[in-house]
Each structure stands twice: as C-alpha cells, then as structure tokens.
Design a protein around this motif. Structure first.
Motif, mmCIF file in Angstrom:
data_model
loop_
_atom_site.group_PDB
_atom_site.id
_atom_site.type_symbol
_atom_site.label_atom_id
_atom_site.label_comp_id
_atom_site.label_asym_id
_atom_site.label_seq_id
_atom_site.Cartn_x
_atom_site.Cartn_y
_atom_site.Cartn_z
ATOM 1 N N ARG A 88 0.840 -1.200 0.000
ATOM 2 C CA ARG A 88 0.000 0.000 0.000
ATOM 3 C C ARG A 88 0.874 1.248 0.000
ATOM 4 N NH1 ARG A 88 -2.678 -2.208 4.852
ATOM 5 N NH2 ARG A 88 -4.324 -3.642 4.217
ATOM 6 N N GLN A 99 -0.015 6.508 3.583
ATOM 7 C CA GLN A 99 -1.016 7.559 3.721
ATOM 8 C C GLN A 99 -0.689 8.519 4.865
ATOM 9 O OE1 GLN A 99 -3.537 7.923 1.535
ATOM 10 N NE2 GLN A 99 -2.734 6.139 0.426
ATOM 11 N N GLU A 100 0.059 8.006 5.854
ATOM 12 C CA GLU A 100 0.361 8.828 7.021
ATOM 13 C C GLU A 100 1.456 9.844 6.708
ATOM 14 O OE1 GLU A 100 0.427 6.685 10.904
ATOM 15 O OE2 GLU A 100 0.314 4.889 9.648
ATOM 16 N N ALA A 102 -5.567 -0.587 7.032
ATOM 17 C CA ALA A 102 -5.027 0.507 6.233
ATOM 18 C C ALA A 102 -5.044 1.824 7.004
ATOM 19 C CB ALA A 102 -5.817 0.648 4.938
ATOM 20 N N SER A 103 -5.881 1.912 8.023
ATOM 21 C CA SER A 103 -5.971 3.131 8.822
ATOM 22 C C SER A 103 -6.553 2.778 10.186
ATOM 23 C CB SER A 103 -6.852 4.182 8.124
ATOM 24 O OG SER A 103 -8.178 3.685 7.975
ATOM 25 N N GLY A 104 -6.464 3.730 11.099
ATOM 26 C CA GLY A 104 -7.036 3.524 12.429
ATOM 27 C C GLY A 104 -6.073 2.855 13.387
ATOM 28 N N GLY A 114 1.695 0.523 4.219
ATOM 29 C CA GLY A 114 1.129 1.856 4.342
ATOM 30 C C GLY A 114 0.979 2.409 5.738
ATOM 31 N N ARG A 115 1.696 1.819 6.721
ATOM 32 C CA ARG A 115 1.580 2.318 8.088
ATOM 33 C C ARG A 115 2.948 2.678 8.658
ATOM 34 N NH1 ARG A 115 -3.309 1.371 10.538
ATOM 35 N NH2 ARG A 115 -2.625 3.213 11.699
ATOM 36 N N GLY A 117 -5.094 6.784 16.462
ATOM 37 C CA GLY A 117 -5.122 6.144 15.155
ATOM 38 C C GLY A 117 -3.807 5.577 14.688
ATOM 39 N N LYS A 118 -2.843 5.410 15.603
ATOM 40 C CA LYS A 118 -1.526 4.932 15.230
ATOM 41 C C LYS A 118 -1.427 3.404 15.300
ATOM 42 C CE LYS A 118 0.702 9.217 16.693
ATOM 43 N NZ LYS A 118 1.634 9.859 17.657
ATOM 44 N N CYS A 119 -0.425 2.880 14.606
ATOM 45 C CA CYS A 119 -0.140 1.445 14.584
ATOM 46 C C CYS A 119 0.990 1.177 15.569
ATOM 47 C CB CYS A 119 0.260 1.020 13.172
ATOM 48 S SG CYS A 119 0.754 -0.693 13.011
#
Length: 259
Positions: A4, A7-8, A41-43, A68-69, A118-120
């Motif tokens: 991905r 996005q961040e 992908a998010s959250g 993507g994270r 919302g972080k990983c």
C-alpha cells in the motif's frame, strides 16, 4: 504481496531513516510478506510478533511500512539514554519502556493514547528475545492484552522466522552473506470482544494474553512447518532472568524448588 502507498504524514525522522534501513535490509535479506492485507489501512491497531533477534524491529518496520503504516514501538528505555538517539526516536514517535519497573505504567498510557490517535503500535508480547531452546514463542507479558482491552482496537498477530539467521540472539556480529530469507505471516485480527466486555481482572487479562500468544505461535508453526512444544517456555520457571544476555552466568537465577 499487497503493498500500500503510505497515507500517514512522515516527518524528517522517517524520511531520513527509511532509505537507510530499506537499503540495508535489501542488501542483507530477501523477504516474503504473506497476509499483509490483514494490517488495517488506517485507524489504531496493535501488531504483535514473536521475538527472535535484535534486528526484528527493523524487519517488522519494513513489513508495516510496506503496507502503508508507520510503526510505533514500545522501545526499552536504555535506547533513550543517548541524547541524539533519544531525539531521533522521540521524533519518530517511539515509546520508551522501563522494563520490570513501576514506570512501565507510563508506557501503557502512552501506547493507549497512540492507539486512540489512530496509530499502529508494534508490541513484542514476550517482552524480550525468546529463551526457548528451539526459538519458539514463550509465555507472554500482559502489555498487549491490556492495551487491546482498554482501547478495543484490532490486534493483528504475526509469525516470523529468519531474522535469527542474520543476527543470532545476543550475537555480537551479524552474518551478512549469503542474504537471509525472512518470512512474516500476518494473521487475521484476534477476537477479544468477549473479554473486552468483562471487568479488567487479572484472569481476564491472562486469558487475552494466552489467546494472543496462541495466535502468534500458530502462525510461527505455519511459517516453520513444524509443531511448537505443547507448553510454552516460561522464564521464571526456568530460572532465567528477563533482561540481559541469558548466556552469561550472571544472568542465571536459581530454579524454583517445589514446595
């Protein structure tokens, strides 16, 4: 492999580190990411992995970044004693943890806040590199379970194998050549909904921890094509200290005598 686009928003720390780390890993390893679509992908979410080498965080960051994270680690506080490194780690959003200390509660609060933002967050639930003689996952610490139960966020298990060939546990020198293959198998989110509805008692937290370690172990079995021991290695029962190099005599503790 699903890759991905990021996005961040990346700050200077990530823009500086990413090409260096990626280049070093491509030069020394080949990799196989399986099931990466299970990483949200998010959250806010938690990624939980087994721990076999000191290079694990770099490889896990590669996995998470490819999907993507930006990974945020619970990193041991000793890494923050150097002012320059502490400045970099803080800028990259890493969270210091004082293991075996009451101050670890601050890390829990910080991790919960990060997930809610919302972080990983990446957690090694064993708390240290495995001491199991066969390299299998050990019994887990409660941190990942407590964060998950507090936030209700997805908990994504990962079973990985191969990093220990690049840098064996507590080895002083890596083995660069030939390139080592690292495989990471990402599982589906662990269902903790039934436990989240119960009071935060120690038995509930332990059940959540056991469920997390069972999911990670099952993935490691699949990656290795072998069956794990019926009972997970327990450092306390084995008389092994939880920090430091267990191969040194000063890091051995007397075994518990049966009462």
């Amino acid at each position: 492999m699903v890759v991905r686009r990021m996005q961040e928003k990346r700050n200077w720390a990530w823009r500086f580190a990413e090409p260096i780390v990626r280049g070093a890993l491509f030069a020394t390893t080949t990799h196989e990411w399986v099931g990466g679509e299970n990483i949200p992908a998010s959250g806010g979410c938690i990624i939980v992995l087994n721990h076999v080498s000191h290079v694990d965080p770099l490889l896990a960051a590669h996995l998470v970044y490819d999907h993507g994270r930006l990974p945020h680690y619970l990193a041991k506080s000793g890494l923050f004693k150097n002012k320059g490194l502490a400045y970099f780690l803080t800028a990259a959003g890493q969270i210091p943890v004082e293991r075996l200390s009451r101050n670890a509660a601050g890390a829990f609060d910080a991790a919960v806040a990060a997930v809610r933002e919302g972080k990983c967050v990446v957690v090694y639930p064993e708390g240290t590199i495995t001491r199991d003689p066969g390299g299998w996952p050990m019994t887990g610490k409660s941190g990942a379970a407590r964060i998950a139960l507090e936030t209700g966020c997805p908990v994504i298990p990962v079973g990985q194998w191969g990093a220990q060939q690049l840098l064996a546990p507590y080895a002083k020198r890596p083995d660069f050549f030939p390139r080592k293959k690292v495989t990471m198998l990402v599982g589906e989110p662990i269902d903790l909904a039934d436990l989240a509805a119960e009071p935060r008692s120690m038995p509930v937290i332990q059940r959540a921890t056991d469920r997390i370690m069972a999911a990670v172990t099952a993935l490691v079995e699949e990656v290795r094509g072998e069956q794990a021991p019926a009972e997970r290695f327990d450092m306390r029962k084995a008389g092994v200290r939880e920090t430091g190099n267990p191969n040194k005599p000063e890091h051995q503790t007397p075994r518990e005598e049966p009462s």
